[in-house]
Write an enzyme that holds these catalytic residues in place. Structure first.
Site, short mmCIF file in Angstrom:
data_model
loop_
_atom_site.label_atom_id
_atom_site.label_comp_id
_atom_site.label_asym_id
_atom_site.label_seq_id
_atom_site.Cartn_x
_atom_site.Cartn_y
_atom_site.Cartn_z
N ASN A 1 -9.83 2.09 8.13
CA ASN A 1 -11.14 2.20 8.77
C ASN A 1 -11.13 1.98 10.28
OD1 ASN A 1 -10.68 -0.52 8.77
ND2 ASN A 1 -12.54 -1.11 7.68
N HIS B 1 -4.23 6.36 -1.22
CA HIS B 1 -4.82 6.40 0.12
C HIS B 1 -3.78 6.70 1.19
CE1 HIS B 1 -8.74 6.12 1.70
NE2 HIS B 1 -8.82 4.86 2.02
N ASP C 1 -5.85 11.81 2.33
CA ASP C 1 -6.15 11.95 0.91
C ASP C 1 -7.58 12.46 0.73
OD1 ASP C 1 -6.80 9.29 2.03
OD2 ASP C 1 -7.71 8.96 0.07
N TYR D 1 0.81 -1.22 0.00
CA TYR D 1 0.00 0.00 0.00
C TYR D 1 0.85 1.28 0.00
CZ TYR D 1 -3.85 -3.10 1.32
OH TYR D 1 -4.79 -4.11 1.34
#
Length: 202
Positions: free
Chosen positions: A70, A24, A95, A19
């Site tokens: 989250n 993100h 972001d 990632y």
């Protein structure tokens, strides 16, 4: 609107090498740059569910939650409560789909824009009254493509614009650090001038 100097800077993103370069993770990118600027290094802090750095000379903590986006609030609330940091002394960098690459928005409180990281932070802090620095990443144009979009790296031209915006945010850090949020907002929320077309050669 709070004019308190920040004591906790939170960069949002997802942990893991897969990632690291995705849109993100724009909040992580800013935090990493700020840590270099302040001369501090991140270390694992299990009690705060993240990577944290304490810039003692500047009176500020930097935090990159390692809980996945989250569940970011679990990490933010743990550090903020341990050090008795008020929500109004927190800046969350994240972001933002609704802003084009190269643009920034600094604001206090307000809506969450459907951002899962902000939703969880707000739930854990019990308030929306904290600072946010929104880093524009653009929108895919189709809401069904949003998840796929944010979890992919930006295109080269987008990446260059995002890098430039993060550089501008870093230049405004001294204003934010002393709680001069009005001046920082004015500087960061102004759209950068479009490059002038080259003059035709005679």
């Amino acid at each position: 609107m709070s004019q308190l100097a920040p004591k906790l800077i939170v960069g949002l993103g997802n942990p893991g090498a897969e990632y690291a370069e995705t849109r993100h993770n724009a909040g992580f990118w800013f935090c990493e740059r700020l840590a270099r600027e302040l001369g501090v290094s991140f270390g694992k802090e299990a009690r705060f569910h993240g990577l944290a750095a304490n810039a003692r000379a500047d009176g500020v903590w930097l935090l990159m939650p390692q809980t996945f986006m989250n569940r970011s609030g679990q990490s933010v609330a743990a550090l903020a409560r341990f050090y008795r940091i008020d929500p109004a002394e927190i800046l969350v960098v994240h972001d933002e789909l609704d802003i084009p690459p190269g643009q920034l928005r600094l604001k206090f409180g307000g809506g969450l824009g459907g951002h899962n990281g902000l939703k969880d932070i707000t739930a854990h802090l019990g308030t929306q009254d904290y600072w946010r620095l929104r880093v524009g990443i653009g929108h895919p144009g189709d809401r069904n493509e949003v998840v796929n979009f944010v979890l992919k790296p930006p295109r080269r031209e987008e990446s260059e614009l995002i890098d430039e915006s993060l550089d501008r945010a870093l230049l405004a850090w001294p204003l934010m650090a002393r709680g001069d949020w009005n001046a920082a907002t004015q500087r960061l929320n102004t759209r950068p001038a479009a490059p002038k077309p080259p003059r035709p050669t005679p």
